[in-house]
Design an enzyme around this catalytic site. Structure first.
Site, PDB file in Angstrom:
ATOM      1  N   LYS A  78     -58.997 -58.147  66.696  1.00 14.63           N
ATOM      2  CA  LYS A  78     -57.777 -57.323  66.633  1.00 14.63           C
ATOM      3  C   LYS A  78     -57.820 -56.424  65.402  1.00 14.63           C
ATOM      4  CE  LYS A  78     -52.705 -57.709  66.800  1.00 14.63           C
ATOM      5  NZ  LYS A  78     -51.544 -58.615  66.860  1.00 14.63           N
ATOM      6  N   SER A 156     -47.999 -57.723  70.459  1.00 17.06           N
ATOM      7  CA  SER A 156     -48.799 -56.621  69.963  1.00 17.06           C
ATOM      8  C   SER A 156     -50.297 -56.777  70.218  1.00 17.06           C
ATOM      9  CB  SER A 156     -48.581 -56.475  68.447  1.00 17.06           C
ATOM     10  OG  SER A 156     -49.070 -57.621  67.749  1.00 17.06           O
ATOM     11  N   SER A 180     -46.607 -62.361  69.727  1.00 22.21           N
ATOM     12  CA  SER A 180     -47.629 -61.343  69.966  1.00 22.21           C
ATOM     13  C   SER A 180     -48.981 -61.872  70.420  1.00 22.21           C
ATOM     14  CB  SER A 180     -47.821 -60.488  68.710  1.00 22.21           C
ATOM     15  OG  SER A 180     -46.728 -59.623  68.529  1.00 22.21           O
TER      16      SER A 180
END
EC number: 6.3.5.7
Length: 493
Positions: A78, A156, A180
């Site tokens: 990420k 997210s 998330s």
């Protein structure tokens, strides 16, 4: 073997040790899959040459008999994790060009274990969002498709979830501040684990809300989550919130025996407007655990209804403080200044151009609730509510409950753009089942258990006792096995 990218971590590990294929073979299969999946927009930065070097080194370790479980496994990272000499910009224009000269503790742990970095994965800007539409790279697209719409992968950690679901990596790192990891996992039919706060180091992870952020694995199976968490977790003197606790062998804890375990069903999670499909799946999940020998008990978490408003005071307040460092002076983007502009104008123009609308909204909310006239009315009150929410969970566990079963999301994945232009609170409601776990600092996992009427995946959430990721993973694997979820998105990209 062109389908090597479809393997799980456990399958790839066993195949590598048998000599069926090499880490270079796995890595090339994933890179090929990525090249054919640009329509998903999951990756923000690719590192193919570094991946090949790391894979060759992993093959050397495996050949020498020095092979931890993650050795040779290709991963996506990420964009919130700082990776040395690789762009790490939290999907924000304000960090354009930022190349860290250090490695986050989590990624360093993974590289020490022999894992391979394929590249960086897109996300909501600064991890603020539930649909992955706020990234400066453009929206990520869910590989699941049932009509002519493009669907959100959740946020997210949407890039991570989409990449795992589409087999563009064996697994990925995610972060979870209010759901998330778990919400995107539920939207994409994957497994997402948020560990206990303090189990995984936050050092080198770009901060959103420091008392809520926690990194965790996003994988294809519960076993893979156990393997990957074992490599990610560590005691870290560089992170003052890192817990001085030994990291257990999570994979060894997957015994499949949950007889006598007490699973709580919180009545407050049966919320108005929840779909009949989610409710039916929740009941079926409880039945699966009961059939495996667990006892299902009704419990009360009375302050649940205050969780979302408390979260959306605390998280923006901490974001306002954390994001104040992005000023155009030290790193990242600096706005072009006009004649006569001073330092104040530089701050204002840099932030106006660098931060997207959702980040600006949350910074303004956070600054407002921390201001002199409103600190007690909002921030302090939210902190007190947070303490009450944690007490609810503490009392449930003290009464003998081993874990709590809830839905992961109030719906299946929705279409990209369907929430834009609406009241932002409608988007925030996607976190209604997940934010309590962050406020209380507990471990939580989303497991895919079925499809809705359209054929989209739905997930169930298990919430564990503090530091009991091992017990939580064992319960999750039993649920995964009973559900028998094997559906994959049909390739259209």
């Amino acid at each position: 073997m062109s389908d090597l990218n479809q393997l799980t971590i456990a399958q790839a590990r066993d195949g590598l040790r048998r000599g069926d294929f090499t880490s270079l073979d796995l890595t090339e299969a994933c890179l090929t899959a990525i090249e054919g999946a640009w329509a998903l927009n999951a990756y923000s930065h690719l590192t193919p040459e570094r991946a090949r070097e790391m894979a060759a080194a992993a093959d050397g370790r495996i050949g020498a008999g020095d092979a931890p479980a993650m050795c040779g496994i290709p991963l996506g990272i990420k964009d919130l994790f700082c990776t040395k000499d690789v762009p790490s910009q939290a999907a924000s224009r304000i960090l354009d060009g930022f190349l860290p000269q250090y490695e986050s503790t989590v990624t360093q742990n993974l590289w020490n274990a022999g894992a391979v970095m394929l590249g960086k994965l897109s996300m909501d800007e600064f991890a603020m969002g539930s649909s992955n539409e706020s990234a400066c790279y453009g929206p990520v697209v869910n590989p699941w498709k049932v009509d002519d719409r493009q669907l959100t992968p959740g946020g997210s950690s949407g890039g991570s979830a989409a990449a795992v679901a589409a087999d563009l990596c064996m697994a990925a790192t995610g972060t979870d501040t209010g759901g998330s990891i778990r919400q995107p996992a539920a939207f994409t039919g994957t497994v997402g684990l948020k560990p206990t706060y303090g189990r995984v180091s936050r050092w080198g992870v770009i901060a959103f809300a420091s008392s809520l952020d926690q990194a965790g694995p996003m994988t294809k199976t519960v076993r893979d989550a156990a393997i990957m968490l074992g490599a990610m977790a560590s005691v870290d003197p560089k992170d003052s919130t890192s817990a001085e606790r030994e990291v257990p062998d999570y994979e060894a804890a997957l015994t499949g025996d949950i007889r006598g375990k007490r699973i709580g069903i919180p009545r407050e999670y049966r919320m108005e407007g929840m779909s009949d499909e989610i409710d039916a799946l929740w009941r079926r999940g409880a039945e699966m655990l009961r059939d495996a020998g667990a006892e299902i008990v009704d419990i009360s978490l009375p302050h649940t209804k205050y969780a979302l408003p408390a979260y959306y005071v605390i998280a923006p307040a901490e974001a306002s403080s954390n994001l104040a460092r992005y000023d155009g002076v030290r790193y990242g983007r600096r706005a072009r200044l006009g004649q006569g502009d001073g330092v104040v104008e530089m701050y204002e123009k840099t932030r106006a151009q660098g931060f997207g609308p959702e980040v600006q909204r949350r910074i303004m909310i956070g600054t407002y609730v921390l201001s002199a006239g409103f600190y007690d009315a909002y921030y302090n009150r939210a902190r007190k509510v947070r303490a009450l929410i944690k007490r609810d969970f503490d009392q449930a566990y003290a009464a003998g409950v081993d874990a709590i079963l809830t839905p992961a999301t109030p719906s299946a994945a929705f279409g990209l753009g369907e929430m834009s232009g609406k009241d932002p609170v409608e988007m925030y409601l996607n976190d209604v089942f997940t934010v309590t776990v962050n406020l209380a600092g507990l471990p939580g996992i989303s497991v895919p258990v079925g499809l809705d009427g359209q054929g989209l995946p739905l997930g169930m959430q298990l919430i564990g006792r503090p530091w009991d990721e091992a017990g939580l993973l064992n319960l999750a694997q039993v649920l995964e096995s009973a559900a028998g979820f094997t559906a994959k998105p049909t390739r259209w990209w």
